[in-house]
Each structure stands twice: as structure tokens, then as C-alpha cells.
Write a protein that holds these residues in place. Structure first.
Motif, short mmCIF file in Angstrom:
data_model
loop_
_atom_site.label_atom_id
_atom_site.label_comp_id
_atom_site.label_asym_id
_atom_site.label_seq_id
_atom_site.Cartn_x
_atom_site.Cartn_y
_atom_site.Cartn_z
N GLN A 208 0.80 -1.10 -0.08
CA GLN A 208 0.08 0.13 -0.05
C GLN A 208 1.05 1.47 0.16
N ASP A 209 0.21 2.25 -0.65
CA ASP A 209 1.16 3.46 -0.82
C ASP A 209 -0.04 4.73 -0.56
N PRO A 210 -0.62 4.63 0.65
CA PRO A 210 -1.92 5.88 0.74
C PRO A 210 -1.31 7.22 0.75
N TYR A 211 -2.00 8.05 0.41
CA TYR A 211 -1.61 9.31 0.00
C TYR A 211 -2.04 10.40 1.40
N ALA A 212 -3.04 9.91 2.16
CA ALA A 212 -3.40 10.43 3.37
C ALA A 212 -3.85 9.56 4.47
N VAL A 213 -3.91 10.15 5.69
CA VAL A 213 -4.49 9.22 6.95
C VAL A 213 -5.70 10.21 7.21
N ILE A 214 -6.90 9.40 7.36
CA ILE A 214 -7.90 10.06 7.73
C ILE A 214 -8.60 9.50 8.97
N VAL A 215 -8.89 10.36 9.95
CA VAL A 215 -9.37 9.73 11.34
C VAL A 215 -10.81 10.36 11.33
N PHE B 105 -5.60 5.95 4.48
CA PHE B 105 -5.31 5.06 5.47
C PHE B 105 -6.25 5.54 6.59
N VAL B 106 -7.15 4.74 6.97
CA VAL B 106 -8.57 5.39 7.62
C VAL B 106 -8.63 4.84 8.91
N ILE B 107 -8.53 5.68 9.78
CA ILE B 107 -8.81 5.02 11.50
C ILE B 107 -10.29 5.59 11.67
N ARG B 108 -11.15 4.81 12.15
CA ARG B 108 -12.46 5.28 12.56
C ARG B 108 -12.92 5.00 13.85
N VAL B 109 -13.43 5.78 14.68
CA VAL B 109 -13.88 5.61 16.01
C VAL B 109 -14.59 6.38 16.29
N ALA B 110 -15.87 6.08 17.19
CA ALA B 110 -16.97 7.11 17.64
C ALA B 110 -16.36 8.43 17.92
N GLU C 24 4.97 7.39 9.66
CA GLU C 24 6.49 7.25 9.70
C GLU C 24 7.14 5.99 8.83
N HIS C 25 6.00 4.87 8.62
CA HIS C 25 6.57 3.51 7.80
C HIS C 25 5.97 3.69 6.52
N LEU C 26 4.78 4.36 6.12
CA LEU C 26 4.17 4.40 4.95
C LEU C 26 4.41 5.53 4.15
N GLY D 23 -1.00 5.43 17.68
CA GLY D 23 -0.18 4.27 17.10
C GLY D 23 -0.53 4.09 15.42
N SER D 24 -1.70 3.98 15.13
CA SER D 24 -1.97 3.91 13.52
C SER D 24 -1.61 5.10 12.74
N ILE D 25 -1.64 6.25 13.48
CA ILE D 25 -1.04 7.38 12.57
C ILE D 25 0.26 7.30 12.36
#
Ligand SMILES: [Zn+2]
Length: 184
Positions: A40-47, A68-73, A90-92, A83-85
């Protein structure tokens, strides 16, 4: 892709989403095989919030391997989310992180008007730290998203954001119009 290009791509994707009735992301078998083989080579992180009306890939017309999506209420940013971010930044090598609040958020509303018990309290306590005594839902959602973005900046950027080329921003998704407001 640098942070500015990534932000433009999100805005462009959101425009296409607003104007269309079906998804625009590439979820083809070919794309699936390509990303399975090359990683994977995602261009953005979305929370984003877990709210079923908030679908980040659709909102930004993204397909497999793009976000790269993180979903939480309540799109709260705590240790697990950081940790996910961190992994994505830093790694992707993602250069853009967006905390996406939304209108009519049940978790934000609960933090304003209720005193939940059980595990929901973990969420509302975190949201209260972000919104303080704000009672307007929309303003509170903005404060909550901004607070999340601040936590990400503090965790990873400290004084040197430009050195890493990473942009962290907050945005608000309007669940009725489909528009994402990046100026909140
Ligand atoms: Zn929500």
C-alpha cells in the motif's frame, strides 16, 4: 505525493463525490491485485467517526490503497489511534493527516447533553476535554476535530513540521450536502 498535493486530491475527490450517485474509487480486481502485489502507498491518513453516514473512501472518491483510515466514534485521538497514525506517517510515508469531524455527531451530542456510563464514557470524556462548555453541536464537532489534530501535531511534529513535510489538519464533513469543509 507531498502534503499540498494530497490535500488537493482530497478536495477534488470530495467534489466528484458530491456530484455523483455512485462511488468513484478504483476497487477493481486489477487494482486489488496491484496493491496486493506491491503493497500500500496511501496518500493521506483520515481519522473519522464510526457513524455509518460518514464513509471516508466514498467522501473522497478513493479506492483500494489510497487512504489510511482510522474510524472511532467521535473521531477521538487516543493512544491506539496515535499508534495507527504513527505507522502511516513514519512507515508508509504519508504526508497528510486529516481529522474529519462531522455534523450531527451522536458522540459529540452525547458529550454535550448526556452523562453516559459504560465504555461510551471513555469517548465522551475525551470529547469533553476538546469542547469544554461549547453547547453548539457544529462548533463542538469543529473543536473536537481541531483538538485531535493538535494531539497528532504534538505527538509527531513538535517544533519541526516543515522539516518532515507533514501537514495535519482538521475538517468538517456535512452529512447532508456531502461537502468537506477544510476551513474550520
Ligand atoms: Zn460521529
Amino acid at each position: 505525493m507531498n502534503a499540498g498535493e494530497a490535500l488537493e486530491k482530497l478536495k477534488e475527490g470530495n467534489k466528484r463525490y458530491i456530484a455523483s450517485e455512485r462511488g468513484n474509487g478504483d476497487i477493481s480486481p486489477a487494482r486489488r491485485l496491484e496493491t496486493a502485489g506491491h503493497g500500500q502507498d496511501p496518500y493521506a491518513v483520515i481519522v473519522a467517526c464510526s457513524d455509518s453516514r460518514v464513509i471516508p473512501e466514498e467522501i473522497f472518491s478513493a479506492g483500494i490503497g489510497e487512504l489510511f483510515v482510522i474510524r472511532v466514534a467521535g473521531n477521538v485521538v487516543g493512544a491506539h489511534e496515535l499508534g495507527s497514525i504513527e505507522y502511516a506517517l513514519e512507515h508508509l510515508d504519508c504526508k497528510l493527516a486529516v481529522v474529519l469531524g462531522h455534523t450531527n455527531c451522536g458522540a459529540v451530542g452525547a458529550a454535550i447533553r448526556h452523562d453516559p456510563d459504560g465504555h461510551i464514557k471513555y469517548l465522551t470524556d475525551a470529547i469533553r476535554l476538546a469542547i469544554w462548555d461549547e453547547t453548539d453541536d457544529r462548533k463542538a464537532s469543529c473543536l473536537n476535530a481541531k483538538h485531535g489534530a493538535d494531539k497528532i501535531r504534538k505527538a509527531f511534529l513538535r517544533d519541526l513540521p516543515e522539516e518532515k513535510g507533514i501537514l495535519v489538519t482538521a475538517a468538517l464533513y456535512h452529512i447532508d450536502s456531502g461537502k468537506v469543509d477544510f476551513e474550520i
